[in-house]
Scaffold this motif. Structure first.
Motif, PDB file in Angstrom:
ATOM      1  N   UNK A 152      84.375  -9.724  54.526  1.00  0.00           N
ATOM      2  CA  UNK A 152      83.706  -8.963  55.678  1.00  0.00           C
ATOM      3  C   UNK A 152      83.276 -10.012  56.582  1.00  0.00           C
ATOM      4  N   UNK A 153      83.052  -9.169  57.927  1.00  0.00           N
ATOM      5  CA  UNK A 153      82.366 -10.058  58.951  1.00  0.00           C
ATOM      6  C   UNK A 153      80.893  -9.618  59.060  1.00  0.00           C
ATOM      7  N   UNK A 154      80.893  -8.499  58.625  1.00  0.00           N
ATOM      8  CA  UNK A 154      79.288  -7.785  58.840  1.00  0.00           C
ATOM      9  C   UNK A 154      79.113  -7.191  57.406  1.00  0.00           C
ATOM     10  N   UNK A 155      77.717  -7.406  56.944  1.00  0.00           N
ATOM     11  CA  UNK A 155      77.383  -6.385  55.683  1.00  0.00           C
ATOM     12  C   UNK A 155      76.182  -5.701  55.949  1.00  0.00           C
ATOM     13  N   UNK A 156      76.538  -4.819  55.460  1.00  0.00           N
ATOM     14  CA  UNK A 156      75.000  -3.653  55.207  1.00  0.00           C
ATOM     15  C   UNK A 156      74.520  -3.913  53.804  1.00  0.00           C
ATOM     16  N   UNK A 157      73.331  -4.369  53.851  1.00  0.00           N
ATOM     17  CA  UNK A 157      72.524  -4.702  52.637  1.00  0.00           C
ATOM     18  C   UNK A 157      71.432  -3.887  52.341  1.00  0.00           C
ATOM     19  N   UNK A 158      71.695  -2.969  51.301  1.00  0.00           N
ATOM     20  CA  UNK A 158      70.693  -1.928  51.350  1.00  0.00           C
ATOM     21  C   UNK A 158      69.809  -2.315  50.083  1.00  0.00           C
ATOM     22  N   UNK A 159      68.337  -2.389  50.314  1.00  0.00           N
ATOM     23  CA  UNK A 159      67.367  -2.774  49.614  1.00  0.00           C
ATOM     24  C   UNK A 159      67.757  -3.554  48.375  1.00  0.00           C
ATOM     25  N   UNK A 160      68.047  -4.850  48.549  1.00  0.00           N
ATOM     26  CA  UNK A 160      68.580  -5.779  47.422  1.00  0.00           C
ATOM     27  C   UNK A 160      67.497  -6.190  46.696  1.00  0.00           C
ATOM     28  N   UNK A 161      66.086  -6.165  47.123  1.00  0.00           N
ATOM     29  CA  UNK A 161      65.140  -6.682  46.283  1.00  0.00           C
ATOM     30  C   UNK A 161      64.454  -5.499  45.372  1.00  0.00           C
ATOM     31  N   UNK A 162      64.987  -4.486  45.548  1.00  0.00           N
ATOM     32  CA  UNK A 162      64.288  -3.310  44.638  1.00  0.00           C
ATOM     33  C   UNK A 162      64.314  -3.649  43.112  1.00  0.00           C
ATOM     34  N   UNK A 163      63.232  -3.475  42.496  1.00  0.00           N
ATOM     35  CA  UNK A 163      63.209  -3.720  40.977  1.00  0.00           C
ATOM     36  C   UNK A 163      63.290  -5.080  40.460  1.00  0.00           C
ATOM     37  N   UNK A 164      63.481  -6.060  41.310  1.00  0.00           N
ATOM     38  CA  UNK A 164      63.646  -7.402  40.746  1.00  0.00           C
ATOM     39  C   UNK A 164      62.400  -8.040  40.661  1.00  0.00           C
ATOM     40  N   UNK A 165      62.263  -9.170  39.553  1.00  0.00           N
ATOM     41  CA  UNK A 165      61.089 -10.141  39.577  1.00  0.00           C
ATOM     42  C   UNK A 165      61.031 -10.980  40.816  1.00  0.00           C
ATOM     43  N   UNK A 166      59.821 -11.347  41.082  1.00  0.00           N
ATOM     44  CA  UNK A 166      59.672 -12.308  42.153  1.00  0.00           C
ATOM     45  C   UNK A 166      60.393 -13.155  42.291  1.00  0.00           C
ATOM     46  N   UNK A 167      60.720 -14.151  41.320  1.00  0.00           N
ATOM     47  CA  UNK A 167      61.383 -15.451  41.179  1.00  0.00           C
ATOM     48  C   UNK A 167      62.866 -14.984  41.576  1.00  0.00           C
ATOM     49  N   UNK A 168      63.241 -13.977  40.924  1.00  0.00           N
ATOM     50  CA  UNK A 168      64.578 -13.508  41.288  1.00  0.00           C
ATOM     51  C   UNK A 168      64.816 -13.104  42.788  1.00  0.00           C
ATOM     52  N   UNK A 169      63.970 -12.505  43.316  1.00  0.00           N
ATOM     53  CA  UNK A 169      63.740 -12.105  44.648  1.00  0.00           C
ATOM     54  C   UNK A 169      63.794 -13.425  45.691  1.00  0.00           C
TER      55      UNK A 169
END
Length: 233
Positions: A152-169
């Motif tokens: 892709x040239x353009x990405x819609x990235x929807x709520x990627x941090x939801x439910x993840x631990x702070x270090x993973x975020x």
């Protein structure tokens, strides 16, 4: 301009969810869509990518009117989508999840399996692990990697941090920044404004299907009333 949204109205049945959204994003411009849970962020993305058919308004991608087109048609034009619920194939291995998403766009191809594994080194030793055996953070990385396999040239990235631990975020934020440096324009939807505002230069704030505010990261940081009204949990 890579994306233009004009007076977008979308419904679920008789419920009027998006009520006249209008905004534009320049190529290479890091932008986020902020709002609480249920504000309309995911519906906005689904209306852009074709999973929800708008009843009124237009979506223009790289000069092409894509309003009402099917997701596979939009993907062929160079738009990627990372859904909030990830939707990896649980019974396929990491390698199989990536292979089924492979899409060539000819001279515009930049991503292949080797490059994806270089960008996502944590996935390399997991190539034969099935999707259902992965942690939430690993699944999120796989979902983004799978999207990149479509070149892709353009990405819609929807709520990627939801439910993840702070270090993973934190690791996820570094990865998103790296992908942006590769020349891909990312439009990020997030409830976690602290995470999102570190990755972008401009933000749109949505509430109850209405675009309530647009401006720079510096402006939103200085506007405590806006943050308390629309972004506090």
């Amino acid at each position: 301009m890579i994306l233009e949204v004009e007076d977008l109205h979308s419904y679920y049945g008789t419920s009027h969810i998006l009520q006249g959204l209008s905004f534009a994003i320049d190529k290479g411009e890091p932008v986020c869509l902020l709002g609480r849970n249920g504000a309309g962020k995911s519906t906005t993305f689904k209306s852009i990518i074709g999973l929800v058919k708008p009843r009124r308004g237009r979506v223009i991608f790289q000069g092409v009117d894509i309003t009402g087109k099917n997701p596979f048609q939009i993907a062929r034009l160079g738009m990627g989508y990372v859904p909030e619920d990830r939707r990896i194939y649980p019974d396929l291995t990491v390698l199989e999840n990536l292979e089924v998403a492979r899409q060539s766009r000819g001279a515009e191809d930049h991503w292949n399996l080797a490059r994806v594994m270089e960008t996502f080194p944590d996935l390399a030793p997991l190539q034969n692990r099935k999707g259902r055996q992965m942690s939430g953070g690993q699944q999120q990385m796989l979902t983004i990697a799978r999207c990149l396999m479509g070149n892709p040239e353009f990405i819609l990235l929807d709520e990627p941090s939801e439910g993840l631990a702070p270090l993973v975020v934190a690791d996820l934020g570094n990865l998103i920044a790296r992908i942006q440096r590769e020349g891909i324009t990312i439009f990020l939807a997030e409830q976690n404004s602290v995470f999102a505002l570190r990755l972008v230069k401009r933000a749109h704030v949505i509430d109850k299907g209405l675009l309530e505010w647009q401006g720079s990261v510096e402006e939103i940081a200085a506007n405590e009333e806006l943050r308390l009204r629309y972004l506090s949990i």
